[in-house]
Write a protein that holds these residues in place. Sequence first.
Motif, PDB file in Angstrom:
ATOM      1  N   SER A  28       0.821  -1.212   0.000  1.00 60.49           N
ATOM      2  CA  SER A  28       0.000   0.000   0.000  1.00 60.49           C
ATOM      3  C   SER A  28       0.857   1.265   0.000  1.00 60.49           C
ATOM      4  O   SER A  28       0.631   2.190  -0.786  1.00 60.49           O
ATOM      5  CB  SER A  28      -0.917  -0.041   1.235  1.00 60.49           C
ATOM      6  N   ILE A  29       1.855   1.316   0.888  1.00 65.37           N
ATOM      7  CA  ILE A  29       2.745   2.484   0.948  1.00 65.37           C
ATOM      8  C   ILE A  29       3.579   2.581  -0.332  1.00 65.37           C
ATOM      9  O   ILE A  29       3.863   3.683  -0.825  1.00 65.37           O
ATOM     10  CB  ILE A  29       3.651   2.389   2.190  1.00 65.37           C
ATOM     11  N   GLY A  30       3.960   1.420  -0.875  1.00 61.03           N
ATOM     12  CA  GLY A  30       4.739   1.430  -2.113  1.00 61.03           C
ATOM     13  C   GLY A  30       4.024   2.118  -3.248  1.00 61.03           C
ATOM     14  O   GLY A  30       4.598   2.959  -3.953  1.00 61.03           O
ATOM     15  N   PHE A  31       2.754   1.785  -3.440  1.00 60.70           N
ATOM     16  CA  PHE A  31       1.976   2.455  -4.487  1.00 60.70           C
ATOM     17  C   PHE A  31       1.780   3.932  -4.170  1.00 60.70           C
ATOM     18  O   PHE A  31       1.848   4.785  -5.059  1.00 60.70           O
ATOM     19  CB  PHE A  31       0.626   1.774  -4.659  1.00 60.70           C
ATOM     20  N   ALA A  32       1.523   4.267  -2.888  1.00 60.96           N
ATOM     21  CA  ALA A  32       1.246   5.657  -2.515  1.00 60.96           C
ATOM     22  C   ALA A  32       2.428   6.572  -2.811  1.00 60.96           C
ATOM     23  O   ALA A  32       2.247   7.717  -3.247  1.00 60.96           O
ATOM     24  CB  ALA A  32       0.869   5.729  -1.030  1.00 60.96           C
ATOM     25  N   TYR A  33       3.641   6.090  -2.566  1.00 59.73           N
ATOM     26  CA  TYR A  33       4.821   6.927  -2.777  1.00 59.73           C
ATOM     27  C   TYR A  33       5.398   6.810  -4.181  1.00 59.73           C
ATOM     28  O   TYR A  33       5.856   7.793  -4.764  1.00 59.73           O
ATOM     29  CB  TYR A  33       5.908   6.551  -1.761  1.00 59.73           C
ATOM     30  N   ALA A  34       5.426   5.596  -4.734  1.00 63.51           N
ATOM     31  CA  ALA A  34       6.143   5.386  -5.997  1.00 63.51           C
ATOM     32  C   ALA A  34       5.323   5.746  -7.219  1.00 63.51           C
ATOM     33  O   ALA A  34       5.885   6.138  -8.249  1.00 63.51           O
ATOM     34  CB  ALA A  34       6.588   3.919  -6.094  1.00 63.51           C
ATOM     35  N   PHE A  35       4.011   5.623  -7.136  1.00 65.70           N
ATOM     36  CA  PHE A  35       3.197   5.814  -8.333  1.00 65.70           C
ATOM     37  C   PHE A  35       3.304   7.225  -8.909  1.00 65.70           C
ATOM     38  O   PHE A  35       3.468   7.374 -10.126  1.00 65.70           O
ATOM     39  CB  PHE A  35       1.738   5.460  -8.038  1.00 65.70           C
ATOM     40  N   PRO A  36       3.228   8.305  -8.091  1.00 57.04           N
ATOM     41  CA  PRO A  36       3.383   9.643  -8.692  1.00 57.04           C
ATOM     42  C   PRO A  36       4.740   9.851  -9.357  1.00 57.04           C
ATOM     43  O   PRO A  36       4.839  10.575 -10.340  1.00 57.04           O
ATOM     44  CB  PRO A  36       3.204  10.580  -7.481  1.00 57.04           C
ATOM     45  N   LEU A 157       8.899   1.510  -7.189  1.00 56.53           N
ATOM     46  CA  LEU A 157       9.490   2.427  -8.166  1.00 56.53           C
ATOM     47  C   LEU A 157      10.450   1.687  -9.094  1.00 56.53           C
ATOM     48  O   LEU A 157      10.479   1.949 -10.303  1.00 56.53           O
ATOM     49  CB  LEU A 157      10.224   3.558  -7.436  1.00 56.53           C
ATOM     50  N   CYS A 158      11.214   0.754  -8.529  1.00 54.85           N
ATOM     51  CA  CYS A 158      12.135  -0.040  -9.331  1.00 54.85           C
ATOM     52  C   CYS A 158      11.384  -0.879 -10.360  1.00 54.85           C
ATOM     53  O   CYS A 158      11.873  -1.110 -11.469  1.00 54.85           O
ATOM     54  CB  CYS A 158      12.951  -0.952  -8.408  1.00 54.85           C
ATOM     55  N   THR A 159      10.184  -1.309  -9.994  1.00 57.03           N
ATOM     56  CA  THR A 159       9.371  -2.118 -10.904  1.00 57.03           C
ATOM     57  C   THR A 159       8.616  -1.250 -11.905  1.00 57.03           C
ATOM     58  O   THR A 159       8.532  -1.565 -13.092  1.00 57.03           O
ATOM     59  CB  THR A 159       8.380  -2.983 -10.109  1.00 57.03           C
ATOM     60  N   ALA A 291      17.356   6.477 -19.338  1.00 56.92           N
ATOM     61  CA  ALA A 291      16.810   7.456 -18.403  1.00 56.92           C
ATOM     62  C   ALA A 291      15.908   6.782 -17.368  1.00 56.92           C
ATOM     63  O   ALA A 291      15.955   7.102 -16.173  1.00 56.92           O
ATOM     64  CB  ALA A 291      16.030   8.525 -19.171  1.00 56.92           C
ATOM     65  N   ALA A 292      15.075   5.837 -17.824  1.00 52.39           N
ATOM     66  CA  ALA A 292      14.222   5.104 -16.882  1.00 52.39           C
ATOM     67  C   ALA A 292      15.051   4.245 -15.940  1.00 52.39           C
ATOM     68  O   ALA A 292      14.682   4.035 -14.779  1.00 52.39           O
ATOM     69  CB  ALA A 292      13.227   4.240 -17.648  1.00 52.39           C
ATOM     70  N   LEU A 298      18.122   4.344  -8.497  1.00 49.19           N
ATOM     71  CA  LEU A 298      17.710   5.055  -7.293  1.00 49.19           C
ATOM     72  C   LEU A 298      16.850   4.160  -6.405  1.00 49.19           C
ATOM     73  O   LEU A 298      17.020   4.112  -5.175  1.00 49.19           O
ATOM     74  CB  LEU A 298      16.946   6.321  -7.700  1.00 49.19           C
ATOM     75  N   ALA A 299      15.923   3.424  -7.020  1.00 50.02           N
ATOM     76  CA  ALA A 299      15.002   2.591  -6.253  1.00 50.02           C
ATOM     77  C   ALA A 299      15.718   1.400  -5.618  1.00 50.02           C
ATOM     78  O   ALA A 299      15.390   1.013  -4.484  1.00 50.02           O
ATOM     79  CB  ALA A 299      13.885   2.100  -7.171  1.00 50.02           C
ATOM     80  N   ILE A 300      16.699   0.809  -6.313  1.00 47.35           N
ATOM     81  CA  ILE A 300      17.422  -0.345  -5.761  1.00 47.35           C
ATOM     82  C   ILE A 300      18.207   0.074  -4.517  1.00 47.35           C
ATOM     83  O   ILE A 300      18.188  -0.613  -3.483  1.00 47.35           O
ATOM     84  CB  ILE A 300      18.356  -0.949  -6.827  1.00 47.35           C
TER      85      ILE A 300
END
Length: 496
Positions: A28-36, A157-159, A291-292, A298-300
């Motif tokens: 849940s927190i992963g989607f909340a922070y990484a999605f934007p 974010l890494c995914t 670039a991606a 960064l995420a790793i």
Amino acid sequence: PAPAEAGRVPGPPDGGWGWVVVFGAFVSIGFAYAFPKGLAIFFKEIQDFFGTSYSEIAWVSSIMLATTYGAGPISSILVNRYGSRPVVMFGGLLCGVGMISAAFCTSILQLYICVGFITGFGLALNLQPSVIIIGKYFLKRRPIANGLAMAGSPVMLCTLAPLNQFLFDNFGWRGSFLILGAILLNCCVAGALFRPIGPGTARVKTQVTEEAKDALKGKITEDAPMESKAEEEEGKDCFEKVNQYLDFSLFKHRGFLIYLIGNVLMFLGFFAPIVFLAPYAKHTGIDEYSAAFLLSILAIVDMVARPTTGIVANSKWVRPRIQYFFSFAIAFNGACHLLCPLASSYTGLIVYSSFFGLAFGMVCAMLFETLMDLVGAARFTSAVGLVTIAECCTILLGPPIGGILIDTFGDYKYMFIKCGAVMVLAGTFLFIMNYYNYRMLAKEEKERKKKEEDPKCVRTENEGKKNWNKDSTQDGPELEPLRQKGEGVKKEMNGT
């Protein structure tokens, strides 16, 4: 009366099903922070499609982040009323609906509404309940549990970074938004894992306390005029209703105010570098996949940094002074941004992304742990709501200000310098003010112990209590009916 054990709320289990809850919070927190942040992959193409500027397209992420934080009090109220599980499941449903609707948008304004407000509100209903329920399941291992749950952001974010690029190449940004909407529905599954802890006993305790208050209120105001009694009850009920959901007395808490000011300043430069990292790499001539991949690097690093920071913060050397560690992490984050303009090659950007991921993970792992350390678990729900509503303004303004600097100067380095300077300032402010707060707390504790050990102070307090009792029981004309009634009861008890 209820049994003595009925009103006790069970303590945090510090394990067991709590680790399943940590996994649900991880998603849940992963989607909340990484999605934007992951949506930044589509910005260049959406900008060309609608013919907008950098600052206009940056409002999509800004509105989403601001709504995620600004809806914090609403999320806290819903959690207090219904619990974490239904709130997170409803938030996951809103996220899916928002992204699926965004696939059919025909203007940038419609994207603001669907992606920014609807999806952002759904993410808010995922973030706060996930953080709150960890505090109910853990106490001794809470920093570790928070670090593991917050690691969901870099993992997602890494995914999402390479996944979004793959989806865009094969389905376009509209088809990608449809698929991402379906993926976000997994938040409903994560919310289903949030089993409530001790809600029944808590309700019994509240009910018994309210009944006792009502009975005491009735005895005190038995002989008072009916109008004044009704006014008093009405005013008290209104005050209790407000404080039932949001404890505004936190604004008198010195540590809470220091944390709030420092974080509001920090978020002015916290998210903008991530939003513009991939566009900056493309601007320097790097291809889309490379670039991606910077976001993946960064995420790793972030993925490893968060649980590691949680373990370090839980140690006996750091936890008593965790506020200093948090201040250092913020200043370190800002220093990375100040040095970013020196990274002109792809190798330099990889080094920047690695250090940025380390600093970003350190800040995020302690973001809520330091707040709970200041206010305690009992007031944490209200504190999260009040902090997020204050932070949403700077979160909203951060990326657009960066976009304006890019549009004005035609160079990304001024945006990174602005973000770095703001975060170094915020870290320095928190370090100095937390030092002052620790000194004041030690001084107040010393004065309290000195007061308890001084027999003269104790004797003065006892004399004051005796005088108060004497004054309060002194007969007066308004107390004559009560005195006569009491004497009558005594005569009946003596059999006269």
